[in-house]
Design an enzyme around this catalytic site. Structure first.
Site, mmCIF file in Angstrom:
data_model
loop_
_atom_site.group_PDB
_atom_site.id
_atom_site.type_symbol
_atom_site.label_atom_id
_atom_site.label_comp_id
_atom_site.label_asym_id
_atom_site.label_seq_id
_atom_site.Cartn_x
_atom_site.Cartn_y
_atom_site.Cartn_z
ATOM 1 N N HIS A 155 0.842 -1.205 0.000
ATOM 2 C CA HIS A 155 0.000 0.000 0.000
ATOM 3 C C HIS A 155 0.883 1.264 0.000
ATOM 4 O O HIS A 155 0.696 2.175 -0.803
ATOM 5 C CB HIS A 155 -0.899 -0.035 1.252
ATOM 6 C CG HIS A 155 -1.726 1.188 1.485
ATOM 7 N ND1 HIS A 155 -3.048 1.278 1.132
ATOM 8 C CD2 HIS A 155 -1.418 2.378 2.060
ATOM 9 C CE1 HIS A 155 -3.521 2.472 1.470
ATOM 10 N NE2 HIS A 155 -2.543 3.156 2.029
ATOM 11 N N GLU A 156 1.877 1.276 0.895
ATOM 12 C CA GLU A 156 2.738 2.459 0.981
ATOM 13 C C GLU A 156 3.626 2.575 -0.266
ATOM 14 O O GLU A 156 3.912 3.675 -0.737
ATOM 15 C CB GLU A 156 3.609 2.409 2.246
ATOM 16 C CG GLU A 156 2.822 2.409 3.558
ATOM 17 C CD GLU A 156 1.865 3.586 3.707
ATOM 18 O OE1 GLU A 156 2.134 4.670 3.160
ATOM 19 O OE2 GLU A 156 0.811 3.411 4.351
ATOM 20 N N HIS A 159 1.950 4.450 -2.918
ATOM 21 C CA HIS A 159 2.044 5.905 -2.742
ATOM 22 C C HIS A 159 3.408 6.383 -3.237
ATOM 23 O O HIS A 159 3.529 7.370 -3.934
ATOM 24 C CB HIS A 159 1.975 6.277 -1.249
ATOM 25 C CG HIS A 159 0.611 6.144 -0.622
ATOM 26 N ND1 HIS A 159 -0.490 6.789 -1.100
ATOM 27 C CD2 HIS A 159 0.198 5.462 0.474
ATOM 28 C CE1 HIS A 159 -1.534 6.511 -0.319
ATOM 29 N NE2 HIS A 159 -1.133 5.695 0.641
#
Ligand SMILES: *[C@@H]1O[C@H](CO)[C@@H](O)[C@H](O)[C@H]1NC(C)=O
Ligand SMILES: *[C@@H]1O[C@H](CO)[C@@H](O)[C@H](O)[C@H]1NC(C)=O
Ligand SMILES: *[C@@H]1O[C@H](CO)[C@@H](O)[C@H](O)[C@H]1NC(C)=O
Ligand SMILES: *[C@@H]1O[C@H](CO)[C@@H](O)[C@H](O)[C@H]1NC(C)=O
Ligand SMILES: *[C@@H]1O[C@H](CO)[C@@H](O)[C@H](O)[C@H]1NC(C)=O
Ligand SMILES: *[C@@H]1O[C@H](CO)[C@@H](O)[C@H](O)[C@H]1NC(C)=O
Ligand SMILES: *[C@@H]1O[C@H](CO)[C@@H](O)[C@H](O)[C@H]1NC(C)=O
Ligand SMILES: *[C@@H]1O[C@H](CO)[C@@H](O)[C@H](O)[C@H]1NC(C)=O
Ligand SMILES: *[C@@H]1O[C@H](CO)[C@@H](O)[C@H](O)[C@H]1NC(C)=O
Length: 897
Positions: A155-156, A159
């Site tokens: 998820h990170e 980003h």
């Protein structure tokens, strides 16, 4: 894993390049750094194992997303130098804490143990770094709150690498869909779950509904069902077992009021990854899929070894050699830290060693180095010889050049073969920082810095710009311990016949080791410095080094907090240049200093797109907002000042995140230096508001039963007073090369409007937005085009084909103004439960249109009519909580690369 014989290890190591690269489908050059504040005992080794496990599992998880396109191939962990482990870690090469893509550090005050990614570009742009805490890696209780570490990491990573955004929303957890249904903000819509009143531990009662919006009231949360079969999306619920991929165009929820839709023009995550990220266009691999386990290295930085490589060719004679002495003196006295080892090499027609490696352990050793600086110049420019000599010097300590640094300064073109030298340096594992003095320095300097992980600085050759001092003063390498870092409070200069006055501020976070350095061109000025409490310091308090025309004063103990005034008077009979530099360090080990960093979005430009200047003002990752930030860009042709903004409009993606930005549009061919000056003009404060983070899951529905998670780990939101402070910082220089013959870049469009909001009041629709300029966010646009549709997809795809709103009475105001425009909703058949979408584009005087804005929406919601009562129109989700009649909106940004 674990089969690195030292021979093999070395070979692989040598082949590595700098920064994250995609090698086939595997990422290499990923750097994870542990902050020295993370203690080695008792958990250091466990922490390392957890990091390795997380990365290996994340590689597998990553490879299951996006059609098997990506995995991790080579990852390096940088161990803090204060870890005295039994193990022999390899010596770090170009790996440095400041360049890490993932940092493991104490909790950021705003986020606590919540993982987050510092991301302030536009949709699709790479972020800065992922922040994880030791607790996140060690405490298994946090897994139930955020999800499995490997999936949180993916998820990170999304980003960081692809500029994706969250698909949940803490601000707007629910919205009214186009079908008039209440939905939880998420992607995909297939994730099942249940609403639950936060206070109702058992969720027995349904949530209360807000009468004006038809949405659940503030205390209501959405609990996903652990047995959902939805596979998307990792940007919303990485913690769900079935969720393993990103939303595609087919599964994307374009309606949800989340940051992904707002920032990425309502586009699906996969669309952004494959069409607009740095990895756009990577083809789907054909089976069999490659091994997905990464090789993980552990390296540790040893003593800092630096060699100054200084040009003393004929062109350096006169003012330039003086400038070199003044700037290098400041570096040797104030910037380079104790325990570093420094050597000095000079080159002209030949290269020679001025000073062999010397350990910096006292003022005396610093002075011996200062005395070894060259003072005369003549002859040719054998840069390559200088570099080779310097590589010999940095080997003196351990017969090894890896991880060592060269600082190369030159004002001319090499007489020898720099290409050859570039290869030598690249394979040496040393980093070369390069400083180009004046406009004629060799073009290869930027490339050499870039290829070796170094920084490139362009400096003018005037004293009053203080540029060379700034370049040397920026050659700090942080290991993540901000206590030791030299911080510039002031850097300013002037050529004058009489007074040169100014101020700087010492704030609560700095003050130790404060040094005021004044350099001049001809004769020592009269100095008077007034401390905040009125004490006066004069030239007799300074130590004067006549040969280098340098005056310096070290303030004992901790400098007094408050505003300091300086007045320098040129007592000579002709104008002369003078410059002042004030450096300081942290005052307390437990209070991190406010740090300013500046950079451009690109290191070079051909003028096709405007560049963006960024400055971050933070206190250990926590934003300092509402400061006054100006950037100065200087080339040999011009000096441009820009006021940077943190308003979330134009070039600035996020309001009040401590990142100040501005477009740079007036570029001309040349090499530019970048310097920012930050001051508190009374409003600055420290904000612990969060902007992004891993989704904290308040609970789940498991087999129809509600299971609540422990509350979010507490985060200290106590604001801290900033008080008066000042900083200057120098960023890496950059190069503009316009097509031959052109005197300026092509006309730029107005910048994209990113904050369009819509509101329905009675029969009127009111739109508000921030005005763009004639050229990005500068000047005044000529005309606005507003279009609408009941079909979100149609408006996105075919803005120009959708009906227009009559804007003949609307004339644009100057960039940055707040625009408001109302018109009758008569043309839209808006009935209870229906939505109308709006978007806007601006056009400049040269008829160049901007990109389409984010999409704003009005939803009509009429509460159920109790019998015998008259129907009334009411509001839905009002962003600002205003009381009016009907609804709102979702701001969204389209990003077209
Ligand atoms: C940071 O540096 C200071 C000064 O050298 C030192 O006292 C302190 O222990 C260091 N902190 C950490 C966490 O390494
Ligand atoms: C990429 O863009 C093209 C054209 O807009 C579109 O057809 C395609 O579906 C996009 N790719 C993905 C993965 O969404
Ligand atoms: C720096 O290097 C990167 C990758 O090696 C490259 O993409 C970039 O264009 C280089 N920039 C300059 C200014 O040389
Ligand atoms: C700063 O100096 C003071 C003395 O003025 C000293 O007590 C303090 O420990 C120093 N702080 C740091 C971080 O070295
Ligand atoms: C500079 O400061 C001095 C003394 O503080 C003052 O006398 C002088 O007028 C000032 N000059 C300017 C130009 O502000
Ligand atoms: C709608 O706009 C008209 C004209 O701009 C104005 O007179 C009227 O008061 C507005 N109605 C509402 C409900 O705001
Ligand atoms: C737009 O409005 C103006 C003034 O209200 C009017 O003169 C013009 O005819 C309108 N244009 C269209 C295309 O309806
Ligand atoms: C407006 O919408 C309603 C409900 O969708 C429909 O019944 C009606 O015919 C529409 N009226 C017009 C003028 O389009
Ligand atoms: C408007 O629609 C909502 C559902 O979307 C419904 O509950 C409500 O009764 C409707 N209001 C009226 C006045 O029909």
């Amino acid at each position: 894993m674990g089969l690195q014989t030292s021979g093999l290890f070395f070979v692989i190591f040598l082949s590595r390049t700098f920064g994250i690269q995609l090698d086939g489908h595997g990422y290499t050059g990923v750097l994870i750094a542990i902050n020295p504040a993370v203690p080695e005992e008792p958990n250091g080794q466990v922490l390392l194992l957890r990091i390795e496990d997380m990365i290996k599992d994340a590689s597998l998880s990553l490879s299951k997303t996006a059609g098997n396109r990506f995995h991790f191939k080579e990852v390096t962990i940088l161990i803090p130098s204060n870890w005295k482990t039994q193990k022999e870690y390899k010596k770090a090469r170009t790996e440095r804490y400041d360049k890490a893509h993932v940092i493991i550090d104490e909790p950021n005050r705003a986020y606590g143990d919540e993982p987050y990614t510092l991301q302030y570009g536009q949709c699709g742009d790479e972020g800065q770094y992922i922040h994880l805490t030791p607790n996140f890696l060690l405490d298994d209780k946090l897994v139930t709150v955020y999800g499995e570490r490997n999936k949180v990491f993916v998820h990170e990573w999304a980003h960081l690498r692809w500029g994706l955004y969250d698909e949940y929303s803490d601000e707007q957890p629910f919205y009214l869909s186009g079908q008039g249904e209440v939905e939880a903000t998420r992607c995909s819509i297939k994730i099942t779950g249940q609403q639950c009143g936060r206070s109702e531990a058992e969720c027995k009662n349904p949530c209360d509904t807000d009468k004006k919006t038809g949405l659940p009231t503030g205390d209501c949360i959405f609990l996903p069902d652990t047995h959902t079969s939805a596979q998307e999306s990792i940007m919303a619920y990485p913690s769900l077992y079935s969720v393993v991929d990103f939303c595609t165009t087919e599964t994307h929820n374009a309606e949800a009021p989340n940051r992904q839709n707002q920032m990425c023009g309502n586009r699906a995550a996969l669309d952004v990854i494959l069409n607009s990220s740095v990895d756009a266009g990577v083809p789907e691999p054909s089976p069999p899929f490659p091994t997905v386990y990464p090789t993980i290295w552990k390296v540790q930085r040893r003593t800092r070894v630096v060699c100054l490589v200084l040009d003393v060719s004929g062109s350096m004679q006169g003012p330039r050699i003086l400038l070199l002495q003044q700037a290098a003196t400041l570096f040797l006295r104030e910037i380079i830290e104790d325990t570093a080892i420094v050597g000095i090499v000079k080159f002209h027609s030949i290269a020679s060693i001025q000073k062999s490696l010397t350990l910096i352990d006292s003022e005396q050793t610093r002075e011996t180095l200062v005395k070894a600086l060259p003072t005369t110049a003549s002859g040719g420019t054998q840069i390559c010889q200088g570099i080779n000599k310097a590589l010999e010097v940095v080997m003196e300590d351990d017969q090894n050049t890896e991880g060592d640094e060269l600082v190369l300064l030159t004002d001319g073109e090499a007489n020898d073969n720099m290409q050859l030298c570039l290869e030598t340096v690249k394979s040496s594992g040393a980093t070369v920082h390069t400083i180009a003095l004046g406009p004629n320095a060799d073009q290869i300097l930027q490339v050499m810095a870039n290829k070796t992980g170094g920084i490139f600085y362009q400096s003018t050759d005037s004293i009053d710009s203080n540029a060379l001092v700034d370049a040397f003063a920026s050659l700090t390498t942080s290991d993540g311990n901000l206590t030791q870092q030299a911080i510039q409070l002031e850097s300013s200069g002037k050529t004058t016949l009489d007074w040169f006055n100014g101020t700087f501020s010492v704030d609560l976070t700095v003050g130790n080791g404060t040094v005021i350095t004044i350099i001049y061109e001809a004769s020592p000025p009269r100095i008077s410095i007034r401390s905040p409490s009125g004490d006066m310091l004069s030239v007799s308090d300074f130590s004067h080094d006549r040969p280098t025309k340098t005056l310096s004063l070290k303030i004992a103990g901790t400098a007094e907090v408050g505003e300091w005034h300086y007045s320098l008077l040129n007592e000579g009979s002709t104008a002369q240049a003078m410059a002042i530099t004030v450096t300081s360090r942290a005052a307390r080990a437990d209070v991190p200093p406010i740090i300013v960093k500046a950079h451009m979005n690109q290191k070079s430009s051909d003028g096709n797109k405007a560049m963006v200047v960024f400055a971050s003002v933070t206190q250990k990752g926590v934003p300092v907002i509402m400061a006054d930030v100006t950037a100065t860009l200087v080339s040999d042709k011009e000096a441009i000042q820009l006021q940077l903004e943190d308003k979330g409009t134009g070039a600035d993606a996020v309001r009040h995140d401590g990142i100040y930005s501005k477009y740079f549009t007036q570029m001309k061919t040349g090499r530019y230096s970048l310097k920012v000056r930050v001051q508190n003009k009374g409003k600055a404060r420290i904000s612990t508001h969060r902007y992004s983070g891993a989704p904290y899951i308040p609970g789940y529905v498991v087999n129809g039963l509600v299971v609540l998670n422990p509350p979010k780990p507490p985060v200290n939101h106590e604001p801290v007073e900033v008080g008066s402070f000042s900083r200057t910082a120098t960023g890496e220089s950059f190069v503009v090369e316009l097509p031959p013959g052109s005197t300026g870049p092509p006309p730029f469009p107005p910048c994209k409007i990113t904050d369009l909001k819509a509101k329905l009041e009675g029969d009127n629709v009111t739109l508000t937005w921030t005005a763009p300029g004639d050229s990005y966010d500068q000047g005044t646009a000529s005309v606005y085009h507003i279009h609408w549709s009941e079909d979100l997809g149609l408006l996105r795809r075919d803005f120009n084909e959708t009906p227009a709103v009559n804007t003949s009475t609307l004339s644009p105001q100057e960039a940055g103004s707040i625009e408001e425009y109302s018109f009758s909703s008569y043309y839209f058949n808006i009935t209870n439960g229906t939505s109308v979408f709006f978007a806007i584009a601006a056009e400049n005087a040269k008829f160049v249109p901007s990109e389409m804005s984010n999409i704003a929406r009005v939803v009509k919601y009429e509460p159920p009519v109790p019998q015998q009562q008259k129907s009334t129109n009411v509001i839905a989700i009002a962003v600002s909580g205003t009381v009016a009649a009907i609804v709102v909106i979702i701001a969204v940004i389209i990003y077209i690369k």
